[in-house]
Design a protein around this motif. Structure first.
Motif, PDB file in Angstrom:
ATOM      1  N   ALA A 188       0.817  -1.217   0.000  1.00 32.22           N
ATOM      2  CA  ALA A 188       0.000   0.000   0.000  1.00 32.22           C
ATOM      3  C   ALA A 188       0.848   1.264   0.000  1.00 32.22           C
ATOM      4  O   ALA A 188       0.393   2.328  -0.442  1.00 32.22           O
ATOM      5  CB  ALA A 188      -0.918   0.000   1.216  1.00 32.22           C
ATOM      6  N   LEU A 189       2.105   1.169   0.469  1.00 35.37           N
ATOM      7  CA  LEU A 189       2.969   2.353   0.554  1.00 35.37           C
ATOM      8  C   LEU A 189       3.937   2.459  -0.612  1.00 35.37           C
ATOM      9  O   LEU A 189       4.818   3.316  -0.613  1.00 35.37           O
ATOM     10  CB  LEU A 189       3.761   2.315   1.870  1.00 35.37           C
ATOM     11  N   SER A 190       3.769   1.598  -1.618  1.00 37.51           N
ATOM     12  CA  SER A 190       4.721   1.581  -2.740  1.00 37.51           C
ATOM     13  C   SER A 190       4.660   2.840  -3.591  1.00 37.51           C
ATOM     14  O   SER A 190       5.595   3.133  -4.340  1.00 37.51           O
ATOM     15  CB  SER A 190       4.462   0.349  -3.621  1.00 37.51           C
ATOM     16  N   GLN A 191       3.555   3.585  -3.498  1.00 38.27           N
ATOM     17  CA  GLN A 191       3.424   4.816  -4.273  1.00 38.27           C
ATOM     18  C   GLN A 191       3.955   6.036  -3.521  1.00 38.27           C
ATOM     19  O   GLN A 191       3.922   7.146  -4.043  1.00 38.27           O
ATOM     20  CB  GLN A 191       1.947   5.047  -4.641  1.00 38.27           C
ATOM     21  N   THR A 192       4.417   5.827  -2.281  1.00 32.22           N
ATOM     22  CA  THR A 192       4.920   6.934  -1.462  1.00 32.22           C
ATOM     23  C   THR A 192       6.407   7.122  -1.709  1.00 32.22           C
ATOM     24  O   THR A 192       7.194   6.177  -1.583  1.00 32.22           O
ATOM     25  CB  THR A 192       4.673   6.648   0.034  1.00 32.22           C
ATOM     26  N   THR A 193       6.797   8.346  -2.064  1.00 35.04           N
ATOM     27  CA  THR A 193       8.199   8.635  -2.403  1.00 35.04           C
ATOM     28  C   THR A 193       9.130   8.294  -1.245  1.00 35.04           C
ATOM     29  O   THR A 193      10.244   7.796  -1.452  1.00 35.04           O
ATOM     30  CB  THR A 193       8.337  10.132  -2.754  1.00 35.04           C
ATOM     31  N   GLU A 194       8.686   8.534  -0.001  1.00 34.71           N
ATOM     32  CA  GLU A 194       9.522   8.286   1.180  1.00 34.71           C
ATOM     33  C   GLU A 194       9.963   6.835   1.286  1.00 34.71           C
ATOM     34  O   GLU A 194      11.094   6.539   1.702  1.00 34.71           O
ATOM     35  CB  GLU A 194       8.729   8.685   2.428  1.00 34.71           C
ATOM     36  N   PHE A 195       9.081   5.909   0.883  1.00 35.56           N
ATOM     37  CA  PHE A 195       9.364   4.485   1.089  1.00 35.56           C
ATOM     38  C   PHE A 195       9.817   3.755  -0.179  1.00 35.56           C
ATOM     39  O   PHE A 195      10.268   2.619  -0.101  1.00 35.56           O
ATOM     40  CB  PHE A 195       8.119   3.790   1.652  1.00 35.56           C
ATOM     41  N   LEU A 196       9.657   4.369  -1.316  1.00 34.67           N
ATOM     42  CA  LEU A 196       9.926   3.685  -2.589  1.00 34.67           C
ATOM     43  C   LEU A 196      11.323   3.067  -2.670  1.00 34.67           C
ATOM     44  O   LEU A 196      11.470   1.927  -3.124  1.00 34.67           O
ATOM     45  CB  LEU A 196       9.697   4.668  -3.748  1.00 34.67           C
ATOM     46  N   PRO A 197      12.400   3.753  -2.213  1.00 33.43           N
ATOM     47  CA  PRO A 197      13.742   3.144  -2.330  1.00 33.43           C
ATOM     48  C   PRO A 197      13.893   1.840  -1.563  1.00 33.43           C
ATOM     49  O   PRO A 197      14.671   0.972  -1.957  1.00 33.43           O
ATOM     50  CB  PRO A 197      14.670   4.233  -1.746  1.00 33.43           C
ATOM     51  N   TYR A 198      13.120   1.705  -0.453  1.00 35.33           N
ATOM     52  CA  TYR A 198      13.308   0.523   0.401  1.00 35.33           C
ATOM     53  C   TYR A 198      12.725  -0.757  -0.210  1.00 35.33           C
ATOM     54  O   TYR A 198      12.990  -1.848   0.302  1.00 35.33           O
ATOM     55  CB  TYR A 198      12.675   0.776   1.770  1.00 35.33           C
ATOM     56  N   TYR A 199      11.945  -0.626  -1.277  1.00 35.62           N
ATOM     57  CA  TYR A 199      11.402  -1.823  -1.934  1.00 35.62           C
ATOM     58  C   TYR A 199      12.495  -2.604  -2.664  1.00 35.62           C
ATOM     59  O   TYR A 199      12.293  -3.750  -3.052  1.00 35.62           O
ATOM     60  CB  TYR A 199      10.277  -1.440  -2.895  1.00 35.62           C
ATOM     61  N   ALA A 200      13.660  -1.967  -2.852  1.00 36.82           N
ATOM     62  CA  ALA A 200      14.792  -2.658  -3.486  1.00 36.82           C
ATOM     63  C   ALA A 200      15.692  -3.326  -2.461  1.00 36.82           C
ATOM     64  O   ALA A 200      16.592  -4.096  -2.824  1.00 36.82           O
ATOM     65  CB  ALA A 200      15.601  -1.665  -4.320  1.00 36.82           C
ATOM     66  N   LEU A 201      15.469  -3.055  -1.158  1.00 35.74           N
ATOM     67  CA  LEU A 201      16.351  -3.562  -0.107  1.00 35.74           C
ATOM     68  C   LEU A 201      16.540  -5.085  -0.141  1.00 35.74           C
ATOM     69  O   LEU A 201      17.673  -5.569  -0.025  1.00 35.74           O
ATOM     70  CB  LEU A 201      15.814  -3.107   1.255  1.00 35.74           C
ATOM     71  N   PRO A 202      15.466  -5.892  -0.305  1.00 33.90           N
ATOM     72  CA  PRO A 202      15.668  -7.350  -0.287  1.00 33.90           C
ATOM     73  C   PRO A 202      16.526  -7.868  -1.445  1.00 33.90           C
ATOM     74  O   PRO A 202      17.010  -9.004  -1.390  1.00 33.90           O
ATOM     75  CB  PRO A 202      14.235  -7.907  -0.390  1.00 33.90           C
ATOM     76  N   PHE A 203      16.707  -7.063  -2.477  1.00 35.60           N
ATOM     77  CA  PHE A 203      17.403  -7.540  -3.678  1.00 35.60           C
ATOM     78  C   PHE A 203      18.829  -6.992  -3.793  1.00 35.60           C
ATOM     79  O   PHE A 203      19.532  -7.277  -4.748  1.00 35.60           O
ATOM     80  CB  PHE A 203      16.607  -7.135  -4.924  1.00 35.60           C
ATOM     81  N   VAL A 204      19.262  -6.188  -2.805  1.00 37.11           N
ATOM     82  CA  VAL A 204      20.614  -5.635  -2.809  1.00 37.11           C
ATOM     83  C   VAL A 204      21.533  -6.568  -2.024  1.00 37.11           C
ATOM     84  O   VAL A 204      21.250  -6.880  -0.860  1.00 37.11           O
ATOM     85  CB  VAL A 204      20.620  -4.226  -2.175  1.00 37.11           C
ATOM     86  N   PRO A 205      22.645  -7.059  -2.644  1.00 36.74           N
ATOM     87  CA  PRO A 205      23.517  -8.048  -1.975  1.00 36.74           C
ATOM     88  C   PRO A 205      24.106  -7.537  -0.663  1.00 36.74           C
ATOM     89  O   PRO A 205      24.161  -8.244   0.321  1.00 36.74           O
ATOM     90  CB  PRO A 205      24.619  -8.312  -3.006  1.00 36.74           C
ATOM     91  N   ASN A 206      24.564  -6.266  -0.620  1.00 39.88           N
ATOM     92  CA  ASN A 206      25.172  -5.728   0.600  1.00 39.88           C
ATOM     93  C   ASN A 206      24.616  -4.338   0.876  1.00 39.88           C
ATOM     94  O   ASN A 206      25.185  -3.320   0.460  1.00 39.88           O
ATOM     95  CB  ASN A 206      26.693  -5.670   0.438  1.00 39.88           C
TER      96      ASN A 206
END
Length: 591
Positions: free
Chosen positions: A138-156
């Motif tokens: 539900a928060l994927s359209q919010t600019t504040e949180f958008l970068p964190y949706y890539a967190l699980p896919f970043v190796p380090n």
């Protein structure tokens, strides 16, 4: 004055509770001092200190789980003690929960000495990813949180510039402070003083609710009057039909003696049979001297409108459907089960419905023939109440059709799962109703009757029927109908003989129940089990005949006739079971 003095202590206690809640500290001190000086007793708020200590314990447990990184313990407490309306509807709570999931996802990266345990880290990242795909979406359209949706896919993530802020020393203490303030606010709001509650209950919103309920009551009464008028009209038509039938029989007897039926008499009879709108035109436009005219008109008035050509529904990808039903989210499963049931129940009777049902059966939609551990049938045991309910509804829809019953009844796996769910389902009334409905329809088949009797379903039915006022009309009617079907078998009667006194008491109590729809089933069950000599002896000992005769005085003609048969069976001295058992040579028509 006496009433005021009697409640003065409680009223003063309410005032003190509110002053304490609103943090009027100086006012509270002066108020307490003045009450003491005047000898006014202050009642203690019931459960106040205990409630406060419990709240503090919950807050401490949440903070401790936050500090130690115990993800599961934290979110279990979070879901249990933070109301769903706040978690799902409050923007502040949603944002805080998002950052809390990040905190637990990266906890090992920030607090492990050396390299973190890979398996545990992967599990935490996977948990966070699942959250992002479900509630966090539900928060994927919010600019504040958008970068964190890539967190699980970043190796380090520790060296990635987008997540630099997360690994600063100040980030976790700031989040903890936000959590503490949120918890303090939530638990304080949850302890609303009784004075404020009383004001809210008598506020405008409560009056509006009362007005809405009053309006609904008026509408219900209007609908009730409409249905009563329809019932009276049907009853009048029925009495008219019986009267016409009796006259026609008299006329037929008269023709045997050579008395002719005149066209005028035939005309008067047919006018009485037709609706008011047709009577006047019918009396002047139809020639009743021609043979067959009256019967043709009568049949024509009952011929249904010609059915339109109904197109067949488009086919479905059943392999994908079953995969989604087994591995999809609970929300998706519930929607799919509902759509599949609607596809069957809203289809036009005839070719369209038969095609839908045959497609379900040929693709083994419910996995009745599958031996896999994970199957669609296992949804009856789902943790989700909604999934269990919609699964039970779909099975009941299948059981309502002869071909559907045949499909479900080819082995006892479905029956056993339904019995198990029935005995475990205490929360959801609708699920239990639909399972009962399906079992009652299964009881039309002799092999399934045998299994139900062996599994002790009669004892379960007797147990819930001990308190019929707690049951819905549907549950009551289908339980009694199912009990009667099982009592038609010798094995079922012998089961009843083991608890004869209880069975007889339950059935005799049901005879006087206000729901008259169950009376034929109660009478049928009584008549059947009284063919067993030991049950007859028990019935005589408890004065069953006197009980039955009380209902003869109050019942209608059909009820009286049935009870007279039961009394005759009660006084019978036959040693053999003279009641025919049910057989499964034929199945009932589609319901």
């Amino acid at each position: 004055m006496g009433d005021i003095l009697a409640h003065e202590s409680e009223l003063l206690g309410l005032v003190r509770e509110y002053l304490n809640f609103a943090e009027f500290e100086d006012t509270l001190k002066i108020f307490s001092k003045e009450c003491k000086m005047k000898g006014k007793p202050l009642s203690k708020t019931v459960g106040g200190p205990l409630r406060d200590s419990t709240s503090l314990m919950i807050q401490k447990d949440l903070i401790a789980a936050f500090d130690s990184g115990h993800q599961k313990a934290f979110f279990d407490l979070w879901k249990e003690h933070i109301p769903g309306s706040i978690r799902d509807g409050d923007a502040l709570a949603q944002k805080l929960e998002f950052y809390l999931h990040i905190h637990f996802a990266i906890y090992l990266l920030k607090h492990s000495v050396g390299k973190p345990d890979k398996e545990e880290l992967d599990e935490r990242i996977s948990y966070f990813k699942t959250y992002l795909e479900t509630k966090g979406a539900a928060l994927s359209q919010t600019t504040e949180f958008l970068p964190y949706y890539a967190l699980p896919f970043v190796p380090n993530p520790m060296v990635h510039p987008s997540f630099k802020e997360l690994f600063q020393d100040s980030w976790t203490p700031e989040l903890k402070l936000k959590l503490e303030k949120f918890l303090a606010l939530i638990f304080k709001a949850g302890h609303m003083p009784r004075l404020l509650t009383l004001c809210k209950e008598n506020g405008p919103s409560n009056k509006e609710m009362l007005q809405q309920l009053h309006q609904q009551l008026l509408e219900a009464e209007r609908r009730s009057m409409t249905y009563l008028k329809r019932y009276n009209k049907i009853q009048a038509d029925y009495h008219n039909l019986i009267g016409v039938t009796a006259e026609l029989v008299d006329s037929l007897e008269a023709t045997v003696s050579g008395k002719m039926i005149t066209p005028e008499y035939l005309q008067s009879v047919c006018v009485r049979l037709f609706s008011n709108q047709m009577r006047q035109s019918l009396a002047h436009s139809v020639d009743f001297t021609r043979p067959g005219t009256a019967s043709t008109m009568l049949r024509a008035s009952l011929v249904p409108a010609k059915l339109k050509d109904v197109p067949l529904l488009p086919s479905l990808d059943y392999e994908k459907l079953k995969k989604d039903l087994i591995f999809g989210s609970d929300r998706l499963k519930a929607f799919l089960l509902q759509a599949l049931r609607w596809r069957l129940t809203t289809s036009h009777p005839g070719e369209q419905r038969e095609t839908v049902l045959q497609a379900y059966i040929s693709n083994d939609l419910l996995d009745c023939h599958s031996n896999n551990q994970r199957s669609v049938l296992q949804l009856l045991q789902s943790q989700s109440e909604a999934v269990r309910q919609y699964m039970a509804r779909l099975i009941n829809a299948f059981a309502s059709l002869a071909e559907g019953r045949l499909y479900l009844a080819q082995n006892t796996k479905v029956l056993r799962m339904l019995e198990e769910r029935l005995k475990e389902e205490n929360k959801d009334v609708i699920t239990r109703e639909n399972i009962l409905g399906a079992l009652q329809k299964f009881s039309l088949r002799r092999p399934l009757q045998t299994v139900m009797i062996r599994d002790g379903l009669i004892f379960w039915l007797i147990d819930i029927l001990k308190d019929p006022d707690c049951l819905s009309d549907y549950t009551l009617e289908y339980s009694v109908a199912l009990l009667m079907n099982l009592c038609l078998r010798s094995a079922g009667k012998n089961m009843c003989a083991k608890v004869a006194g209880l069975v007889l008491k339950v059935l005799s109590d049901l005879l006087g129940h206000e729901n008259h729809e169950i009376q034929p089933y109660v009478n049928g069950a009584l008549y059947s089990i009284l063919s067993i000599p030991s049950i007859r002896e028990e019935a005589r000992a408890m004065g069953m005949e006197d009980i039955l005769r009380c209902f003869i005085k109050e019942g209608n003609a059909e009820m009286i006739r049935q009870i007279e048969f039961i009394i005759k069976q009660l006084n019978s001295e036959e040693l053999l079971d003279g009641v025919l058992e049910s057989d499964d040579d034929e199945d009932e028509d589609d319901e």
